[in-house]
Every structure is written in C-alpha cells, then in structure tokens.
Scaffold this motif. Structure first.
Motif, short mmCIF file in Angstrom:
data_model
loop_
_atom_site.label_atom_id
_atom_site.label_comp_id
_atom_site.label_asym_id
_atom_site.label_seq_id
_atom_site.Cartn_x
_atom_site.Cartn_y
_atom_site.Cartn_z
N ALA A 286 0.84 -1.21 0.00
CA ALA A 286 0.00 0.00 0.00
C ALA A 286 0.87 1.26 0.00
N GLU B 237 9.39 3.37 7.16
CA GLU B 237 9.12 1.93 7.35
C GLU B 237 9.96 1.40 8.51
N SER B 238 9.28 0.70 9.43
CA SER B 238 10.01 0.26 10.63
C SER B 238 10.98 -0.90 10.36
N ARG C 38 9.35 -10.94 3.00
CA ARG C 38 8.20 -11.36 3.81
C ARG C 38 7.20 -12.06 2.89
N ARG D 244 4.04 -13.46 1.53
CA ARG D 244 2.60 -13.26 1.76
C ARG D 244 1.81 -13.55 0.49
N GLN E 88 3.87 -10.87 -3.75
CA GLN E 88 3.98 -9.59 -3.03
C GLN E 88 5.44 -9.20 -2.83
N VAL F 291 7.73 4.75 13.34
CA VAL F 291 6.85 5.86 13.65
C VAL F 291 6.29 5.64 15.05
N ASP G 43 -4.21 -3.05 5.04
CA ASP G 43 -4.41 -3.81 6.27
C ASP G 43 -4.54 -2.92 7.52
P1 FAD Z 1 1.54 -4.51 5.12
O1 FAD Z 1 2.05 -5.31 4.01
O2 FAD Z 1 1.32 -5.15 6.45
O3 FAD Z 1 2.55 -3.29 5.31
C1 FAD Z 1 2.55 -2.44 6.43
C2 FAD Z 1 3.95 -1.95 6.67
O4 FAD Z 1 3.96 -0.99 7.72
C3 FAD Z 1 4.87 -3.08 7.11
O5 FAD Z 1 6.00 -3.13 6.25
C4 FAD Z 1 5.23 -2.71 8.54
O6 FAD Z 1 6.55 -3.11 8.88
C5 FAD Z 1 5.08 -1.19 8.52
N1 FAD Z 1 4.82 -0.60 9.84
C6 FAD Z 1 4.02 -1.06 10.83
N2 FAD Z 1 4.06 -0.25 11.90
C7 FAD Z 1 4.91 0.76 11.58
C8 FAD Z 1 5.38 1.90 12.29
N3 FAD Z 1 4.97 2.17 13.54
N4 FAD Z 1 6.29 2.71 11.69
C9 FAD Z 1 6.72 2.46 10.42
N5 FAD Z 1 6.29 1.38 9.70
C10 FAD Z 1 5.41 0.55 10.28
N6 FAD Z 1 -3.07 -11.87 1.15
C11 FAD Z 1 -3.38 -12.59 0.08
O7 FAD Z 1 -4.06 -12.06 -0.80
N7 FAD Z 1 -2.90 -13.87 -0.04
C12 FAD Z 1 -2.10 -14.46 0.92
O8 FAD Z 1 -1.67 -15.59 0.79
C13 FAD Z 1 -1.77 -13.72 2.05
N8 FAD Z 1 -1.00 -14.23 3.05
C14 FAD Z 1 -0.70 -13.47 4.13
C15 FAD Z 1 0.10 -13.97 5.15
C16 FAD Z 1 0.40 -13.20 6.29
C17 FAD Z 1 1.29 -13.78 7.38
C18 FAD Z 1 -0.12 -11.88 6.39
C19 FAD Z 1 0.18 -11.02 7.61
C20 FAD Z 1 -0.91 -11.38 5.35
C21 FAD Z 1 -1.21 -12.15 4.23
N9 FAD Z 1 -1.98 -11.64 3.18
C22 FAD Z 1 -2.29 -12.40 2.12
C23 FAD Z 1 -2.51 -10.30 3.18
C24 FAD Z 1 -1.64 -9.34 2.37
O9 FAD Z 1 -0.29 -9.72 2.47
C25 FAD Z 1 -1.89 -7.97 2.94
O10 FAD Z 1 -3.25 -7.66 2.72
C26 FAD Z 1 -0.99 -6.88 2.34
O11 FAD Z 1 0.32 -7.06 2.78
C27 FAD Z 1 -1.49 -5.51 2.76
O12 FAD Z 1 -0.56 -4.53 2.43
P2 FAD Z 1 -0.37 -3.26 3.34
O13 FAD Z 1 0.68 -2.45 2.64
O14 FAD Z 1 -1.68 -2.66 3.65
O15 FAD Z 1 0.17 -3.80 4.75
#
Ligand code: FAD
Ligand code: DHB
Length: 394
Positions: A13, A32-33, A42, A44, A102, A126, A286
């Motif tokens: 995202a 990013e942490s 990672r 996923r 991903q 953050v 997420d």
């Molecule tokens: P994320 O990928 O979670 O990214 C959020 C980022 O923010 C992370 O890099 C984190 O380190 C960072 N962050 C958090 N807190 C802080 C802070 N305080 N300061 C700075 N940075 C911070 N979806 C599917 O469609 N198929 C799958 O098979 C699937 N498997 C999955 C398996 C797991 C273990 C998980 C957790 C999710 C899975 N998903 C899967 C869901 C999919 O991976 C997520 O929907 C997707 O990663 C969402 O992207 P995002 O960028 O919103 O969040």
C-alpha cells in the motif's frame, strides 16, 4: 523536515502510493520500521487481480511482472474427489489474474522509489502522529536511536494491522467489526513444479488444502491446521501426506512432492475498522481491514484503497477541491465489504469448521455443488475472484 504526504509503512500500500504520487508530481516521504530485506522477503500474497495488474502497468512498475508473472485464466475447485474448472475470461468479461508474489512487487516498487521518487527510509519507527485535525500534522519517529519529526499536509496510514495510525482516531468515533476463525493455514514453499496449471482449492473432510505456485519451478501450498499450531511440529512428509490426502481425486492424479524450503502458520481473521479517515489522516490496506486469505483479496484490496486515495490527492492538487478527499472512506467501503463478504464465504465454503455440525458440512458441499453446476453462480465467483470495481470519482 517537511513533505506533502507522510506515508507510514512500506508494504504494497505505502509503496504504491509513493509511486503514484511521484508520477503526479506530489512530494512524499515514506517511513518503514523494518529493514529493506525484511520487507522484500516477507512471504505473503501471490495473486493479482486485473485492476492491480493494470495499475502496476500504468505506473511503469510492471517490466518484471510482465516477464515473470504467470497469467491465470481460471481456478479449480476440488471436492468429493473431483476437480471442477472455473474459466474466468468467458465468465468475467475477459478478465484474468496473475501469479506474481507480493515480495516481487515490493522489490520492484522499492527499487523505483529509491531511484526516482521521494525519500524512503527503512528501520524507521513511527512513534506518534499528531495534529491530524490541523493544517500541518506532525509524524514523530525514531531512526538509529534518535527521535525526529516530519511535518506534512496529509498522513497516509499504510502501516498494516499492527500499525499505529488507526490508534490516532478517537476511541468514541471508532467502530470495529471482527471475526476470528477456529483454524489457521500452514503454508509451505517447495522446490517442485506446480502440480497443476491452475490453482486448486480443495474441500475435504480432513480440512482445506490449496495448491498454488510462485514460478514454473516453485510450488506454494497451504493446508488448514488447528489454531496455535507450530509450523515445525509438522514434518515434511506429514505435510505432503496431508496435501495428497486432501487433494486426492478419483482419476489417480496426485500432488507433486519436492524439498520444502519454508513453513509458516497464518491465523485467519476478518476485520473492518471504520471510519477509514479522520482529519488529514487516511487509512489504507491492512491498517483499515483484514480478510482471511481464502480468495486472495488482501493485497488487491490494499491496492484498491490506494488508487482511490491517490486519485483524491491528485484531484486536490490539480483543482484545489477537497471533495474526493472528504469522501475517500465512503468510496472505499463498499468494495471493502464486498471483499470481506467474498473472503468469508470462500473460507466457510472450503474449510471444515471443527464447531460445525454434520448438517452444516453438507450445506457447504451443496453450496459447492451449486457453484460448479449453475452458470450464474459460477459467473458470480469468477467476477468476484477477478476483482470488484473501484469508485475513484474521476
Ligand atoms: P503490510 O504489508 O502489512 O505493510 C505495512 C507496513 O507498515 C509493514 O511493512 C510494517 O513493517 C510497517 N509498519 C508497521 N508499523 C509501523 C510503524 N509504527 N512505523 C513504520 N512502519 C510501520 N493476502 C493474500 O491475498 N494472499 C495471501 O496468501 C496472504 N498471506 C498473508 C500472510 C500473512 C502472514 C499476512 C500477515 C498477510 C497475508 N496476506 C495475504 C494479506 C496481504 O499480504 C496484505 O493484505 C498486504 O500485505 C497488505 O498490504 P499493506 O501495505 O496494507 O500492509
Ligand atoms: C495464494 C494465496 C491465497 O490466499 C490464495 O487464495 C491463492 C493463492 C498464494 O499465496 O499463492
């Protein structure tokens, strides 16, 4: 230090938002942490909807995806020992999906951002977001042991389920809808070609199994396990035996075995947080919602939010109007609930719930039977799987 949009989190995202804003000439800083290599490795999601493929192409981030991604024109549902193919293009207006992990999207977007875009800072935690109700919010963070501040016009909370952004919204305004499932997924990566051209989703009395892939030589498979399972309590042989039992067919076809290179367990959750925005803070991906993985909606839903958010920010900077920003959450939420509904249905349809009665198991089998034998039901699945429409407002 100051920027236009402070982006918290460099998952799919945050990285896609940074890229879209860069293309629109809007400044951003991404914090990013985790480390770069952690984010790039990672393991996923793996399935990209048509809309996700399209936006990666539009933003010039698709060179490797178009070379290495594996287009898929359908999936198979396996139950009672029989495989039933669902063809996407003929049922969903020519749409298809692509297998491209991903991890690879993150690698591509990180490389582009570091080369061409605004600052992207890893290992930066953050700690707090302040003043989102004022014209100049402030993000407090810690990097290399030192605390610092980033001033901005807008904050994009892309920090995933465990992030800090959501907590900024006052408790009395927040509403959470949640469901935790009584099973988890044990996922493996294996050095063996996929057992079938299509992905196979199987319902078996022993539990769910999914045969997926990452490349022509790497399989990615999953089995339903009990909550709290330690991935290493399963030997490689136990996992292959279980995959074979759950995907057995009457025609003698079998899952292909090979060396397992990783094992991990993922719990399953449905979660929606409303509202998705507060003052100058916008939640995406997420950070705002979680779906259980059956049906592969998580990553695609995050991408959908980002398209709507980037569009609203571009509108603001080209016309001066807040209209699309103030309606961001409203324009995302219907698609969010459609994906929640689909993921919930797919999860119930394909897993054996330890708390369900024999009657309920038979109802799910009847649902599957209907799904593969009635064209309008099959077509509904194909359309949902390949993606729900977006409401960008422009
Ligand atoms: P994320 O990928 O979670 O990214 C959020 C980022 O923010 C992370 O890099 C984190 O380190 C960072 N962050 C958090 N807190 C802080 C802070 N305080 N300061 C700075 N940075 C911070 N979806 C599917 O469609 N198929 C799958 O098979 C699937 N498997 C999955 C398996 C797991 C273990 C998980 C957790 C999710 C899975 N998903 C899967 C869901 C999919 O991976 C997520 O929907 C997707 O990663 C969402 O992207 P995002 O960028 O919103 O969040
Ligand atoms: C994959 C994950 C899913 O949740 C799914 O429904 C299909 C494929 C995968 O990781 O390949």
């Amino acid at each position: 230090e100051r920027t236009t949009v402070a982006i918290i989190g460099a998952g799919p995202a945050g990285l896609l938002l940074a890229r879209l804003l860069h293309r629109a000439g809007i400044g951003s800083v991404t914090l990013e942490s985790r480390s770069r290599s952690y984010v790039e490795q990672r393991q996923r999601a793996g399935i990209l909807e048509q809309g996700t493929i399209d936006v990666l192409r539009e933003t010039g981030a698709s060179d490797r995806m178009d070379k290495e991604g594996l287009p898929h024109h359908g999936v198979e549902l396996l139950f009672r020992g029989e495989r039933h193919r669902i063809d996407f293009p003929s049922l969903a207006d020519g749409r298809q999906v692509m297998i491209y992990a991903q991890t690879e999207i993150c690698k591509d977007l990180i490389a582009l951002q570091l080369r061409e875009g605004g600052p992207l800072s890893f290992e930066t935690d953050v700690l707090a977001i302040e003043g989102v109700n004022t014209a100049s919010p402030v993000v407090r963070y810690r990097k290399e042991g030192k605390e610092a501040e980033l001033g901005c016009d807008y904050v994009a909370g892309c920090d995933g389920f465990w992030g800090v952004s959501r907590q900024v919204i006052p408790e009395q305004l927040r509403k959470v809808y949640e469901r935790v499932y009584p099973f988890s997924w044990l996922g493996i990566m294996a050095d063996v070609p996929p057992s079938s051209d299509d992905l196979i989703y199987a319902r078996h009395e022993r539990g769910f199994a999914l045969l997926s892939m990452r490349s022509p030589t790497i399989s990615r498979n999953y089995i339903q396990v009990e909550n709290g399972t330690d991935a290493h309590s399963w030997t490689d042989e136990d996992i292959w035996d279980e995959l074979e039992a759950r995907t057995a067919t009457k025609d003698g076809w079998k899952v292909k075995r090979g060396p397992i290179t990783s094992k991990s367990v993922t719990p399953m959750r449905s979660f929606v947080h409303e509202p998705m925005q507060y003052g100058r803070l916008f939640l995406a991906g997420d950070a705002a919602h979680i779906v259980p993985p059956t049906g592969a909606k998580g990553l695609n839903l995050a991408v959908g939010d980002i398209i709507v958010l980037a569009d609203a920010l571009k509108h603001k900077f080209t016309t001066g109007s807040d209209d699309l920003l103030t309606t961001y959450g409203e324009r995302c939420i219907n698609r969010v609930w459609q994906a929640e509904r689909f993921s919930y249905d797919m999860t119930n349809l394909l897993h054996t719930n330890p708390n369900a009665s024999e009657f309920e198991h038979r109802i799910e089998l009847a649902r599957l039977e209907r799904l593969v034998s009635c064209r309008s039901a099959t077509s509904d699945l194909a359309q949902a799987y390949t993606g729900f429409p977006l409401h960008t407002g422009s």
